[in-house]
Scaffold this active site. Structure first.
Site: not given
Ligand code: RB5
Length: 146
Positions: A8, A65, A67, A98, A134
Site C-alpha cells: 500500500d 503495508c 504493519t 516449517h 512439517h
Molecule cells: C495504513 O495506514 C495502514 O493501516 C496499513 O498500511 C496497514 O498497516 C494495515 O494493516
C-alpha cells in the site's frame, strides 16, 4: 524464479529498497503496485499477489503495508496462500522451513530498511523441509480450507 511484490502507500519506499536485493539474488520481480503515494486500500494488493502466486504467475510473494498485518490477512483469504508477517529473520526462516509460507509480509512502519533486507534475504535463501512432520502440519492447514 519470480517474486511478486506489492504494497500500500506506506510501503513504497521499502519496496524500492528491496527490489534490487531480490534481483541480486537472481529472482525476477513482478511489481503489482501501488506505485502511488496516495492513500490506498491494502486488501486489493494482498489479493492481487495471493492470486498471482496461486495462478503460478510468480513463485512467491512479498507484501508490505504499515504493519504487514492487513495485507497478509487479505492474502491469507486466497486458498493455498500461507502469508506470514515477519519482523525478524528467525521467524522469516521458520515461516519457510516449517510452514512453507508462500508469502512474506513486512511492516514498513515496524522494520527499518536494513532489518527488512535481512528478513527478505533469509526468507529467499530458505527452503521448506519437505516431508515428515512439517509436511503433515502444512497439509492439516490446507485441509481446513476444504
Ligand atoms: C495504513 O495506514 C495502514 O493501516 C496499513 O498500511 C496497514 O498497516 C494495515 O494493516
Amino acid at each position: 524464479m519470480k517474486i511478486g511484490i506489492a504494497n500500500d502507500h506506506s510501503g513504497l519506499v521499502l519496496k524500492a529498497a528491496l527490489i534490487p536485493l531480490i534481483e541480486e539474488k537472481g529472482y525476477g520481480v513482478v511489481d503489482y503496485g501501488t506505485n502511488d503515494t496516495a492513500s490506498c486500500d491494502y486488501p486489493k494488493y494482498g489479493k492481487i499477489v495471493g492470486e498471482a502466486v496461486m495462478a503460478g504467475e510468480v513463485d512467491y510473494g512479498i507484501l508490505i503495508c504499515g504493519t504487514g498485518l492487513g495485507i497478509s490477512l487479505a492474502a491469507n483469504k486466497i486458498k493455498g496462500i500461507r502469508a506470514a508477517v515477519c519482523s525478524e529473520p528467525y521467524t522469516a526462516k521458520m515461516s519457510k522451513e516449517h510452514n512453507n509460507c508462500n508469502i512474506l509480509a513486512l511492516g514498513s512502519r515496524v522494520v527499518g530498511e536494513d532489518l527488512a533486507k535481512m528478513i527478505v534475504a533469509v526468507w529467499l535463501d530458505t527452503t521448506f523441509e519437505i516431508g515428515g512432520r512439517h509436511q503433515r502440519r502444512v497439509d492439516m492447514i490446507s485441509a481446513i480450507e476444504t
